[in-house]
Scaffold this motif. Structure first.
Motif, PDB file in Angstrom:
ATOM      1  N   PHE A  18       0.822  -1.252   0.190  1.00 41.20           N
ATOM      2  CA  PHE A  18       0.008  -0.012   0.014  1.00 41.20           C
ATOM      3  C   PHE A  18       0.804   1.132  -0.075  1.00 41.20           C
ATOM      4  O   PHE A  18       1.906   1.204   0.223  1.00 41.20           O
ATOM      5  CB  PHE A  18      -1.021   0.041   1.171  1.00 41.20           C
ATOM      6  CG  PHE A  18      -0.241  -0.056   2.437  1.00 41.20           C
ATOM      7  CD1 PHE A  18       0.106   1.303   3.116  1.00 41.20           C
ATOM      8  CD2 PHE A  18       0.210  -1.296   3.288  1.00 41.20           C
ATOM      9  CE1 PHE A  18       1.030   1.241   4.287  1.00 41.20           C
ATOM     10  CE2 PHE A  18       0.718  -1.051   4.363  1.00 41.20           C
ATOM     11  CZ  PHE A  18       1.096   0.252   5.090  1.00 41.20           C
ATOM     12  N   GLU A  19       0.043   2.386  -0.303  1.00 31.67           N
ATOM     13  CA  GLU A  19       0.910   3.593  -0.334  1.00 31.67           C
ATOM     14  C   GLU A  19      -0.195   4.713   0.915  1.00 31.67           C
ATOM     15  O   GLU A  19      -1.423   4.464   0.659  1.00 31.67           O
ATOM     16  CB  GLU A  19       0.665   4.467  -1.576  1.00 31.67           C
ATOM     17  CG  GLU A  19       1.832   3.747  -2.708  1.00 31.67           C
ATOM     18  CD  GLU A  19       1.651   4.638  -3.996  1.00 31.67           C
ATOM     19  OE1 GLU A  19       2.131   5.690  -3.890  1.00 31.67           O
ATOM     20  OE2 GLU A  19       1.519   4.098  -4.865  1.00 31.67           O
ATOM     21  N   LEU A  20       0.473   5.410   1.375  1.00 30.80           N
ATOM     22  CA  LEU A  20      -0.086   6.479   2.370  1.00 30.80           C
ATOM     23  C   LEU A  20       0.387   7.683   1.667  1.00 30.80           C
ATOM     24  O   LEU A  20       1.393   7.867   1.811  1.00 30.80           O
ATOM     25  CB  LEU A  20       0.280   6.155   3.835  1.00 30.80           C
ATOM     26  CG  LEU A  20      -0.152   5.013   4.508  1.00 30.80           C
ATOM     27  CD1 LEU A  20       0.218   4.906   5.931  1.00 30.80           C
ATOM     28  CD2 LEU A  20      -1.674   5.051   4.478  1.00 30.80           C
ATOM     29  N   ARG A  21      -0.784   8.455   1.386  1.00 30.48           N
ATOM     30  CA  ARG A  21      -0.425   9.801   0.795  1.00 30.48           C
ATOM     31  C   ARG A  21      -1.414  10.920   1.660  1.00 30.48           C
ATOM     32  O   ARG A  21      -2.174  10.696   1.818  1.00 30.48           O
ATOM     33  CB  ARG A  21      -0.377   9.907  -0.585  1.00 30.48           C
ATOM     34  CG  ARG A  21       0.367   9.029  -1.466  1.00 30.48           C
ATOM     35  CD  ARG A  21       0.473   9.366  -2.707  1.00 30.48           C
ATOM     36  NE  ARG A  21       1.511   8.719  -3.142  1.00 30.48           N
ATOM     37  CZ  ARG A  21       1.719   8.848  -4.713  1.00 30.48           C
ATOM     38  NH1 ARG A  21       1.016   9.526  -5.610  1.00 30.48           N
ATOM     39  NH2 ARG A  21       2.744   8.136  -5.341  1.00 30.48           N
ATOM     40  N   ILE A  22      -0.725  12.025   1.530  1.00 21.69           N
ATOM     41  CA  ILE A  22      -1.427  13.186   1.913  1.00 21.69           C
ATOM     42  C   ILE A  22      -2.245  13.854   0.551  1.00 21.69           C
ATOM     43  O   ILE A  22      -1.341  14.011  -0.303  1.00 21.69           O
ATOM     44  CB  ILE A  22      -0.579  14.271   2.643  1.00 21.69           C
ATOM     45  CG1 ILE A  22       0.042  13.911   3.875  1.00 21.69           C
ATOM     46  CG2 ILE A  22      -1.522  15.497   2.772  1.00 21.69           C
ATOM     47  CD1 ILE A  22       0.956  14.374   4.728  1.00 21.69           C
ATOM     48  N   ASP A  23      -3.498  14.178   0.505  1.00 23.92           N
ATOM     49  CA  ASP A  23      -4.057  14.722  -0.545  1.00 23.92           C
ATOM     50  C   ASP A  23      -3.320  16.219  -0.733  1.00 23.92           C
ATOM     51  O   ASP A  23      -3.392  16.996   0.119  1.00 23.92           O
ATOM     52  CB  ASP A  23      -5.618  14.838  -0.156  1.00 23.92           C
ATOM     53  CG  ASP A  23      -6.233  15.283  -1.613  1.00 23.92           C
ATOM     54  OD1 ASP A  23      -5.693  15.803  -2.422  1.00 23.92           O
ATOM     55  OD2 ASP A  23      -7.589  15.201  -1.484  1.00 23.92           O
ATOM     56  N   PRO A  24      -2.734  16.394  -2.019  1.00 22.02           N
ATOM     57  CA  PRO A  24      -2.069  17.493  -2.078  1.00 22.02           C
ATOM     58  C   PRO A  24      -3.162  18.695  -2.265  1.00 22.02           C
ATOM     59  O   PRO A  24      -2.427  19.870  -1.816  1.00 22.02           O
ATOM     60  CB  PRO A  24      -1.453  17.398  -3.594  1.00 22.02           C
ATOM     61  CG  PRO A  24      -2.260  16.056  -4.066  1.00 22.02           C
ATOM     62  CD  PRO A  24      -2.746  15.380  -3.005  1.00 22.02           C
ATOM     63  N   PHE A  25      -4.575  18.506  -2.388  1.00 21.06           N
ATOM     64  CA  PHE A  25      -5.410  19.507  -2.162  1.00 21.06           C
ATOM     65  C   PHE A  25      -5.144  20.266  -0.844  1.00 21.06           C
ATOM     66  O   PHE A  25      -5.351  21.579  -0.670  1.00 21.06           O
ATOM     67  CB  PHE A  25      -6.908  19.029  -2.312  1.00 21.06           C
ATOM     68  CG  PHE A  25      -7.771  20.472  -2.083  1.00 21.06           C
ATOM     69  CD1 PHE A  25      -8.116  20.814  -2.926  1.00 21.06           C
ATOM     70  CD2 PHE A  25      -8.465  20.111  -0.759  1.00 21.06           C
ATOM     71  CE1 PHE A  25      -9.032  22.065  -2.848  1.00 21.06           C
ATOM     72  CE2 PHE A  25      -9.382  21.205  -0.845  1.00 21.06           C
ATOM     73  CZ  PHE A  25      -9.849  22.217  -1.741  1.00 21.06           C
TER      74      PHE A  25
END
Length: 85
Positions: free
Chosen positions: A46-53
């Motif tokens: 999996f990847e955990l990312r912060i929404d760039p919005f």
């Protein structure tokens, strides 16, 4: 319970901790989550990312655009009316 000692670059650790903090988890919790998923899926699952919005930079841009619109009374898009045939 076992302790895991790893060496990483100071900057990398701080950057990761910042991201994990925004996700509401600690570095230790993130590491445990990662290891459990690796075992479960027999690989990197999996990847955990912060929404760039929601980035600070984007939010500042949006607030500036809102301020300009409020000052000029304009809108981004004008309503285009079309006649029905």
């Amino acid at each position: 319970m076992a302790n895991l000692n790893i060496r990483v670059d100071d900057t990398l650790k701080k950057q990761a901790e910042t991201i994990f903090s925004e996700l509401g988890i600690s570095l230790s919790t993130a590491t445990t989550m990662f290891l459990k998923q690796v075992v479960r899926y027999n690989g990197i699952p999996f990847e955990l990312r912060i929404d760039p919005f929601y980035s600070t930079e984007n939010q500042a841009r949006l607030l500036e655009a809102k301020k300009r619109m409020e000052q000029t009374g304009g809108t981004v898009h004008e309503l285009i009316e079309a006649e029905d045939d």
